[in-house]
Design an enzyme around this catalytic site. Structure first.
Site, PDB file in Angstrom:
ATOM      1  N   TRP A 157      40.059  35.326  48.967  1.00  0.00           N
ATOM      2  CA  TRP A 157      39.858  36.072  50.215  1.00  0.00           C
ATOM      3  C   TRP A 157      38.983  37.309  50.050  1.00  0.00           C
ATOM      4  O   TRP A 157      38.597  37.922  51.034  1.00  0.00           O
ATOM      5  CB  TRP A 157      41.204  36.486  50.808  1.00  0.00           C
ATOM      6  CG  TRP A 157      42.177  37.100  49.837  1.00  0.00           C
ATOM      7  CD1 TRP A 157      43.264  36.492  49.264  1.00  0.00           C
ATOM      8  CD2 TRP A 157      42.167  38.436  49.322  1.00  0.00           C
ATOM      9  NE1 TRP A 157      43.911  37.361  48.420  1.00  0.00           N
ATOM     10  CE2 TRP A 157      43.266  38.563  48.441  1.00  0.00           C
ATOM     11  CE3 TRP A 157      41.343  39.545  49.527  1.00  0.00           C
ATOM     12  CZ2 TRP A 157      43.559  39.746  47.761  1.00  0.00           C
ATOM     13  CZ3 TRP A 157      41.621  40.723  48.843  1.00  0.00           C
ATOM     14  CH2 TRP A 157      42.715  40.811  47.976  1.00  0.00           C
ATOM     15  N   ASN A 158      38.656  37.706  48.833  1.00  0.00           N
ATOM     16  CA  ASN A 158      37.934  38.981  48.676  1.00  0.00           C
ATOM     17  C   ASN A 158      36.431  38.854  48.929  1.00  0.00           C
ATOM     18  O   ASN A 158      35.799  39.786  49.418  1.00  0.00           O
ATOM     19  CB  ASN A 158      38.205  39.606  47.301  1.00  0.00           C
ATOM     20  CG  ASN A 158      37.850  38.711  46.140  1.00  0.00           C
ATOM     21  OD1 ASN A 158      37.770  37.493  46.281  1.00  0.00           O
ATOM     22  ND2 ASN A 158      37.648  39.309  44.981  1.00  0.00           N
ATOM     23  N   LYS A 181      39.313  24.364  50.046  1.00  0.00           N
ATOM     24  CA  LYS A 181      40.358  25.108  50.750  1.00  0.00           C
ATOM     25  C   LYS A 181      40.020  26.599  50.714  1.00  0.00           C
ATOM     26  O   LYS A 181      40.022  27.213  49.656  1.00  0.00           O
ATOM     27  CB  LYS A 181      41.739  24.911  50.129  1.00  0.00           C
ATOM     28  CG  LYS A 181      42.857  25.505  51.019  1.00  0.00           C
ATOM     29  CD  LYS A 181      44.160  25.733  50.282  1.00  0.00           C
ATOM     30  CE  LYS A 181      44.214  27.085  49.620  1.00  0.00           C
ATOM     31  NZ  LYS A 181      44.300  28.223  50.580  1.00  0.00           N
ATOM     32  N   GLU A 257      38.047  31.174  37.580  1.00  0.00           N
ATOM     33  CA  GLU A 257      37.578  32.564  37.502  1.00  0.00           C
ATOM     34  C   GLU A 257      38.729  33.413  38.001  1.00  0.00           C
ATOM     35  O   GLU A 257      39.072  33.386  39.183  1.00  0.00           O
ATOM     36  CB  GLU A 257      36.310  32.764  38.338  1.00  0.00           C
ATOM     37  CG  GLU A 257      35.578  34.043  38.023  1.00  0.00           C
ATOM     38  CD  GLU A 257      35.971  35.191  38.930  1.00  0.00           C
ATOM     39  OE1 GLU A 257      36.831  36.017  38.491  1.00  0.00           O
ATOM     40  OE2 GLU A 257      35.464  35.264  40.050  1.00  0.00           O
ATOM     41  N   LEU A 258      39.352  34.181  37.087  1.00  0.00           N
ATOM     42  CA  LEU A 258      40.649  34.796  37.358  1.00  0.00           C
ATOM     43  C   LEU A 258      40.577  36.327  37.336  1.00  0.00           C
ATOM     44  O   LEU A 258      39.539  36.905  37.594  1.00  0.00           O
ATOM     45  CB  LEU A 258      41.674  34.245  36.356  1.00  0.00           C
ATOM     46  CG  LEU A 258      41.750  32.716  36.298  1.00  0.00           C
ATOM     47  CD1 LEU A 258      42.692  32.254  35.196  1.00  0.00           C
ATOM     48  CD2 LEU A 258      42.164  32.134  37.636  1.00  0.00           C
ATOM     49  N   CYS A 291      37.673  41.238  41.253  1.00  0.00           N
ATOM     50  CA  CYS A 291      38.277  40.809  39.992  1.00  0.00           C
ATOM     51  C   CYS A 291      37.664  41.539  38.810  1.00  0.00           C
ATOM     52  O   CYS A 291      38.316  41.727  37.776  1.00  0.00           O
ATOM     53  CB  CYS A 291      38.118  39.306  39.829  1.00  0.00           C
ATOM     54  SG  CYS A 291      36.433  38.728  40.087  1.00  0.00           S
ATOM     55  N   GLU A 337      50.677  42.211  52.419  1.00  0.00           N
ATOM     56  CA  GLU A 337      51.179  41.965  51.067  1.00  0.00           C
ATOM     57  C   GLU A 337      50.385  42.761  50.039  1.00  0.00           C
ATOM     58  O   GLU A 337      50.963  43.396  49.146  1.00  0.00           O
ATOM     59  CB  GLU A 337      51.109  40.466  50.754  1.00  0.00           C
ATOM     60  CG  GLU A 337      51.649  40.108  49.378  1.00  0.00           C
ATOM     61  CD  GLU A 337      51.575  38.608  49.092  1.00  0.00           C
ATOM     62  OE1 GLU A 337      51.776  38.229  47.925  1.00  0.00           O
ATOM     63  OE2 GLU A 337      51.307  37.842  50.032  1.00  0.00           O
ATOM     64  N   GLN A 338      49.059  42.735  50.155  1.00  0.00           N
ATOM     65  CA  GLN A 338      48.227  43.504  49.234  1.00  0.00           C
ATOM     66  C   GLN A 338      48.461  45.003  49.403  1.00  0.00           C
ATOM     67  O   GLN A 338      48.531  45.752  48.427  1.00  0.00           O
ATOM     68  CB  GLN A 338      46.746  43.184  49.463  1.00  0.00           C
ATOM     69  CG  GLN A 338      46.304  41.854  48.888  1.00  0.00           C
ATOM     70  CD  GLN A 338      46.482  41.779  47.381  1.00  0.00           C
ATOM     71  OE1 GLN A 338      47.195  40.911  46.868  1.00  0.00           O
ATOM     72  NE2 GLN A 338      45.864  42.688  46.669  1.00  0.00           N
ATOM     73  N   GLU A 388      46.487  44.547  37.225  1.00  0.00           N
ATOM     74  CA  GLU A 388      45.372  44.501  38.168  1.00  0.00           C
ATOM     75  C   GLU A 388      45.857  45.000  39.531  1.00  0.00           C
ATOM     76  O   GLU A 388      46.639  44.329  40.198  1.00  0.00           O
ATOM     77  CB  GLU A 388      44.838  43.074  38.273  1.00  0.00           C
ATOM     78  CG  GLU A 388      43.561  42.980  39.079  1.00  0.00           C
ATOM     79  CD  GLU A 388      42.979  41.571  39.088  1.00  0.00           C
ATOM     80  OE1 GLU A 388      41.747  41.449  39.147  1.00  0.00           O
ATOM     81  OE2 GLU A 388      43.768  40.603  39.057  1.00  0.00           O
TER      82      GLU A 388
END
Length: 489
Positions: A157-158, A181, A257-258, A291, A337-338, A388
């Site tokens: 979503w970023n 998705k 990609e995390l 990230c 939530e964030q 993070e």
């Protein structure tokens, strides 16, 4: 807050047709500026993923229009998609801002980079080549680079628009078919690009888009035995789940990609004004929701106090507000939530003894806005230095020597990116080669170009995106050996 942006597509795209979910379900799409529902979006789940995969598999059949298309014509289609995105760039940027909350000028930048990404890979379509190999014996041996097949893609979503381009462009370039998705928080631009794919003339089933939640639609893609590959950008936690699902199902190819906790190292000989401004950008860009954000700012002891003073001064000047306003630098976090997670980590910083220099509170009284926040006197074992945060929270740590800061920079489970600021080329190269990270920036930050690869070490991911390296993630190499009567050199 301004919200006058028309939403045109909210259903599932399968076989170039807009359809409702088999369950009939929808989910609310929340405006992060207000907390109100923009409108309901169709909620896909396993049944819908099954239909999308079936359509993608049909489109990938041998001798299908997509499989038999000339590579150069594939490139023309991708370029046509880029043309259509460029045509509608202003609308797409505003739609992204409505859905995600990022300032519209940043959203416009994402759209421009997306166009460049599609054009870059359009140019590669007829340049992917195998080799002839002089093996021993009377044989003709050569390699082919073939598409993997049906590719599942799960985007975050970023950077919804840009991550869709990073995923779809190389996959289409190599001749794969796609089931994508989008993040449930930000499905709108992905669906709009789906409509543009149809307008551009991609055959039915080549691009399918299923909005829905991670534990249902995302899991269905990861576990599906007729999906040949899954590519995911998002949290390390979910990355674990996707790897497990791939292993338990059909051992599908995986690209991840995390997360990251990237060190940003400032030496005393650096241009201080430039280092302060670039470090501010490295952390606060995109509301800190990057990230690769420079979220551990290491500053040499002799300039530490002055760097902190100037960084606090800059953070206090940062303009927070309506992201559709042209002069705003920072919009809201993506959702409640964030917002809650970030505020919890800010509280932990206070409790563990870091010095709150500025910010640390909600901005305004609606939506998910957070004040630009700076902590000094941060220690390596504090949560804000290890976890993070993914928000507008800067942590400034002190160091004394080159060897010390290299060791501390590497003392993390992550390895996505890093940077160093210095005028000493030997020092810059020492740090650049010693820090274990997939991207290393010297006297700059967040330099992304579609022809340079991006990806992480350690728990920051698997594989690389972008550039020629990105093509390797979307093709299989086949070796063909043919018996000949007599070989000649």
């Amino acid at each position: 807050m301004s919200t006058e942006v028309e939403v045109k597509y909210t259903k599932i795209l399968i076989n170039n047709e807009w359809v409702d979910a088999k369950s009939g379900k929808t989910f609310p799409n929340i405006n992060p500026c207000t907390g109100n529902n923009i409108g309901d979006v169709t909620e896909g789940d396993k049944a819908d993923v099954d239909l999308a995969v079936k359509a993608a598999r049909e489109a990938f059949k041998l001798d299908s229009p997509w499989r038999s298309m000339d590579a150069s014509d594939r490139g023309l289609l991708i370029n046509k998609l880029a043309d259509l995105i460029e045509r509608d760039a202003d609308y797409i940027a505003r739609l992204e801002t409505l859905d995600n909350g990022k300032p519209v000028k940043d959203a416009a930048g994402d759209v421009g980079l997306s166009v460049k990404c599609y054009r870059y890979y359009a140019g590669w379509c007829d340049k992917i080549q195998g080799k002839t190999i002089p093996i021993d014996g009377d044989f003709l041996c050569y390699t082919r680079h073939e598409p993997i097949g049906v590719v599942g893609q799960i985007i975050p979503w970023n950077f919804p628009m840009l991550m869709q381009a990073w995923k779809m462009a190389p996959a289409l370039c190599c001749g794969n078919t796609i089931v994508l998705k989008p993040a449930e928080q930000t499905p709108l631009t992905a669906l709009y690009v789906g409509a543009l794919c149809k307008e551009a003339g991609f055959p039915p089933g080549v691009v399918n888009i299923v909005p829905g939640y991670g534990p249902t639609a995302g899991a269905a893609i990861s576990e599906h035995r007729d999906v040949d590959k899954v590519a995911f950008t998002g949290s390390t936690e979910v990355g674990h789940l996707i790897m497990q699902a791939a292993g338990k199902s059909n051992l599908k190819n995986v690209t991840l990609e995390l997360g990251g906790k990237s060190p940003n190292i400032i030496f005393a000989d650096a241009d201080l004004d430039h280092a302060v401004e670039t470090s501010h950008f490295a952390l606060f860009f995109n509301q800190g929701q990057c990230c690769c954000a420079g979220s551990r700012t290491f500053v040499e002891e002799s300039i530490y106090d002055e760097f902190v003073r100037r960084s606090v001064e800059r953070a206090r000047k940062r303009k927070v507000g309506d992201p559709l306003a042209s002069d705003v630098e920072q919009g809201p976090q993506v959702d409640g939530e964030q917002f809650s997670k970030i505020m919890s980590l800010i509280d932990s910083g206070k409790q563990e003894g870091a010095k709150l220099e500025c910010g640390g509170e909600r901005h305004g009284n609606e939506g998910f806005f957070i004040q630009p926040t700076v902590f000094s006197n941060v220690e390596d074992d504090m949560r804000i230095a290890k976890e993070e945060i993914f928000g507008p929270v800067m942590q400034i740590l002190k160091f004394k020597t080159v060897e010390e800061v290299i060791e501390r920079a590497n003392k993390t489970q992550y390895g996505l990116a890093a940077s160093v600021f210095t005028k000493d080329i030997d020092k810059a190269l020492r740090v650049a080669h010693a820090v274990r990270a997939g991207s290393m920036w010297v006297n700059t930050y967040d330099v992304f170009r579609c022809n340079a690869p991006f990806g992480g070490y350690k728990m920051s991911g698997v594989g690389r995106e972008l550039g020629e390296y990105g093509l390797q993630q979307y093709s299989e190499i086949k070796t063909v050996a043919i018996k000949v009567t007599k070989k000649n050199s």
